[in-house]
Write a protein that holds these residues in place. Structure first.
Motif, PDB file in Angstrom:
ATOM      1  N   ARG A 100       0.837  -1.197   0.094  1.00  0.00           N
ATOM      2  CA  ARG A 100       0.158  -0.447   0.180  1.00  0.00           C
ATOM      3  C   ARG A 100       1.404   1.102   0.255  1.00  0.00           C
ATOM      4  O   ARG A 100       1.165   2.308  -0.440  1.00  0.00           O
ATOM      5  CB  ARG A 100      -1.200   0.084   1.247  1.00  0.00           C
ATOM      6  CG  ARG A 100      -1.609  -0.966   0.800  1.00  0.00           C
ATOM      7  CD  ARG A 100      -3.256  -0.672   2.449  1.00  0.00           C
ATOM      8  NE  ARG A 100      -2.677  -0.672   2.801  1.00  0.00           N
ATOM      9  CZ  ARG A 100      -2.440  -0.382   4.173  1.00  0.00           C
ATOM     10  NH1 ARG A 100      -2.288  -2.318   4.526  1.00  0.00           N
ATOM     11  NH2 ARG A 100      -2.289  -0.090   5.434  1.00  0.00           N
ATOM     12  N   SER A 119      -7.384   0.306 -10.224  1.00  0.00           N
ATOM     13  CA  SER A 119      -6.765  -0.987 -10.156  1.00  0.00           C
ATOM     14  C   SER A 119      -4.999  -0.769 -10.563  1.00  0.00           C
ATOM     15  O   SER A 119      -5.109  -0.345 -12.028  1.00  0.00           O
ATOM     16  CB  SER A 119      -7.130  -1.850  -9.815  1.00  0.00           C
ATOM     17  OG  SER A 119      -8.477  -2.333  -9.759  1.00  0.00           O
ATOM     18  N   THR A 132      -6.291  -1.524  -5.777  1.00  0.00           N
ATOM     19  CA  THR A 132      -7.118  -0.976  -5.969  1.00  0.00           C
ATOM     20  C   THR A 132      -6.584   0.275  -4.948  1.00  0.00           C
ATOM     21  O   THR A 132      -7.227   0.518  -3.741  1.00  0.00           O
ATOM     22  CB  THR A 132      -8.892  -1.966  -5.894  1.00  0.00           C
ATOM     23  OG1 THR A 132      -8.588  -2.178  -6.469  1.00  0.00           O
ATOM     24  CG2 THR A 132      -9.785   0.050  -6.232  1.00  0.00           C
ATOM     25  N   LEU A 134      -8.384   3.440  -3.066  1.00  0.00           N
ATOM     26  CA  LEU A 134      -9.529   4.219  -2.242  1.00  0.00           C
ATOM     27  C   LEU A 134      -9.335   5.505  -2.010  1.00  0.00           C
ATOM     28  O   LEU A 134      -9.093   5.726  -2.065  1.00  0.00           O
ATOM     29  CB  LEU A 134     -10.204   3.470  -1.045  1.00  0.00           C
ATOM     30  CG  LEU A 134      -9.722   1.360  -1.605  1.00  0.00           C
ATOM     31  CD1 LEU A 134      -9.708   1.253   0.179  1.00  0.00           C
ATOM     32  CD2 LEU A 134     -10.480   1.077  -2.166  1.00  0.00           C
ATOM     33  N   TYR A 138      -5.501   2.270   0.017  1.00  0.00           N
ATOM     34  CA  TYR A 138      -5.757   1.404  -0.231  1.00  0.00           C
ATOM     35  C   TYR A 138      -6.300  -0.084  -0.227  1.00  0.00           C
ATOM     36  O   TYR A 138      -5.636  -0.242   0.785  1.00  0.00           O
ATOM     37  CB  TYR A 138      -4.337   1.488  -1.076  1.00  0.00           C
ATOM     38  CG  TYR A 138      -3.498   2.296  -1.694  1.00  0.00           C
ATOM     39  CD1 TYR A 138      -4.048   3.207  -2.938  1.00  0.00           C
ATOM     40  CD2 TYR A 138      -3.601   3.609  -1.058  1.00  0.00           C
ATOM     41  CE1 TYR A 138      -3.293   3.824  -3.643  1.00  0.00           C
ATOM     42  CE2 TYR A 138      -2.500   4.761  -0.947  1.00  0.00           C
ATOM     43  CZ  TYR A 138      -3.406   4.735  -2.776  1.00  0.00           C
ATOM     44  OH  TYR A 138      -2.308   6.049  -3.090  1.00  0.00           O
ATOM     45  N   ALA A 139      -6.695  -0.607  -1.192  1.00  0.00           N
ATOM     46  CA  ALA A 139      -7.180  -2.390  -0.830  1.00  0.00           C
ATOM     47  C   ALA A 139      -5.915  -3.113  -1.929  1.00  0.00           C
ATOM     48  O   ALA A 139      -5.996  -2.865  -2.771  1.00  0.00           O
ATOM     49  CB  ALA A 139      -8.606  -2.006  -0.936  1.00  0.00           C
ATOM     50  N   SER A 296      -7.214  -4.076   3.321  1.00  0.00           N
ATOM     51  CA  SER A 296      -7.646  -2.314   3.255  1.00  0.00           C
ATOM     52  C   SER A 296      -7.302  -1.681   4.688  1.00  0.00           C
ATOM     53  O   SER A 296      -6.816  -2.199   5.406  1.00  0.00           O
ATOM     54  CB  SER A 296      -8.572  -2.501   2.920  1.00  0.00           C
ATOM     55  OG  SER A 296      -9.671  -2.806   3.906  1.00  0.00           O
TER      56      SER A 296
END
Length: 310
Positions: A100, A119, A132, A134, A138-139, A296
């Motif tokens: 992340r 992503s 991804t 957010l 981040y996830a 996440s």
């Protein structure tokens, strides 16, 4: 010693970042000119003589990492490789908090452009990971988890014993792979978790072949609130020591608790409280009958600089 190692990297720009307190020295190396030695990593990550960090992450094209040329050919969209090293300079396969922080660094450096909701594929020693962006962090899809000692775990629900420093009796535990090795032990209450001495590595027997991160967890009471299971965790990271957070460790902790509770309702949403904050873990079924593990949480850069000559 540290002065010599740092002098060899003089003039190299760096950033300092963290994800829930798990902190990293970050280097951009788009032309793959700055392969760092274990000694240089240890010098940069030293908290008194260097910049300080739980590890170092170098951003380098996947195609330029020896041994990962095939990964670049098979997944050309995974242009950037997360070259991650532990605080002591040893190589680590993956870091959930680190990936992340890594993507946040790439974004801040202008090396990628990721709108919220989009992503990015990242190369790593644990395979290609999808991250991804957010609105508030981040996830990272870390892929499927697994049991390291599968046959023993299936028979007894535990496969290892863990002995913290100062304890006379070892605790039953479960060894889980998230692309990197973890051994998870449950404790009965939060005070016992608070009192643990994690200055040195707990003894793990049998130990996974490449050593293990060790997580100690306490489930919340009640375990589930508004459909989300909650637990507290502390971790001793292999090659680092105790850290404020471990992303893959949080996933392994949730996976272990879920495995132990598999006779009851399956819980897919978890909130894991670590000393550095809160991360989310989600288990998502895949088309091949397995399940992905999605971590996440936030990431931040806190400083930039240039490594000095003396």
């Amino acid at each position: 010693m540290y002065r010599t190692e740092l002098a060899q990297l003089a003039g190299l720009p760096f950033a300092k970042g963290h994800a829930t307190g798990n902190d990293f020295v970050l280097l951009a190396d788009p032309e793959a000119k700055h392969e760092v030695t274990p000694e240089q990593v240890a010098a940069l990550c030293h908290r008194r003589f260097g910049i300080g960090g739980d590890g170092l992450i170098r951003a380098v094209p996947t195609s330029q990492v020896p041994g990962f040329e095939q990964q670049a050919l098979e997944q050309p969209k995974a242009y950037w490789f997360m070259d991650y090293r532990n605080n002591d300079g040893s190589i680590a396969e993956m870091c959930g908090n680190g990936v992340r922080a890594f993507v946040h660094f790439l974004l801040a450096e202008g090396l990628v452009n990721i709108p919220i909701g989009a992503s990015l594929l990242i190369g790593s020693r644990a395979g290609v990971k999808e991250v991804t962006r957010l609105a508030d962090g981040y996830a990272a899809n870390l892929g499927p988890w697994g049991l390291i000692f599968e046959e023993q775990a299936a028979a007894d629900s535990v496969d290892s014993m863990v002995k913290p420093r100062g304890w006379e009796q070892a605790l039953p535990a479960l060894s889980i792979t998230m692309g990197n090795p973890h051994t998870v032990a449950a404790l009965p209450d939060a005070q016992m978790l608070e009192n643990l001495d994690l200055f040195s590595a707990p003894e793990v027997s049998p130990a996974p072949p490449n050593g293990s991160n060790v997580e100690f967890v306490v489930p919340s009471e009640p375990l589930i609130t508004d459909g989300v299971a909650q637990l507290k965790m502390r971790v001793h990271e292999r090659g680092v020591g105790e850290t404020l957070s471990c992303g893959t460790g949080a996933c392994a902790a949730a996976a272990a608790m879920r495995y132990w509770a598999r006779g009851t309702a399956l819980i897919n949403q978890w909130a894991v409280e670590v000393p550095g904050g809160l991360v989310g873990v989600e288990f998502a079924p895949t088309d091949d009958g397995k399940e992905d593990t999605i971590l996440s949480g936030p990431a931040a850069l806190v400083a930039r600089g240039v490594i000095g000559a003396n």
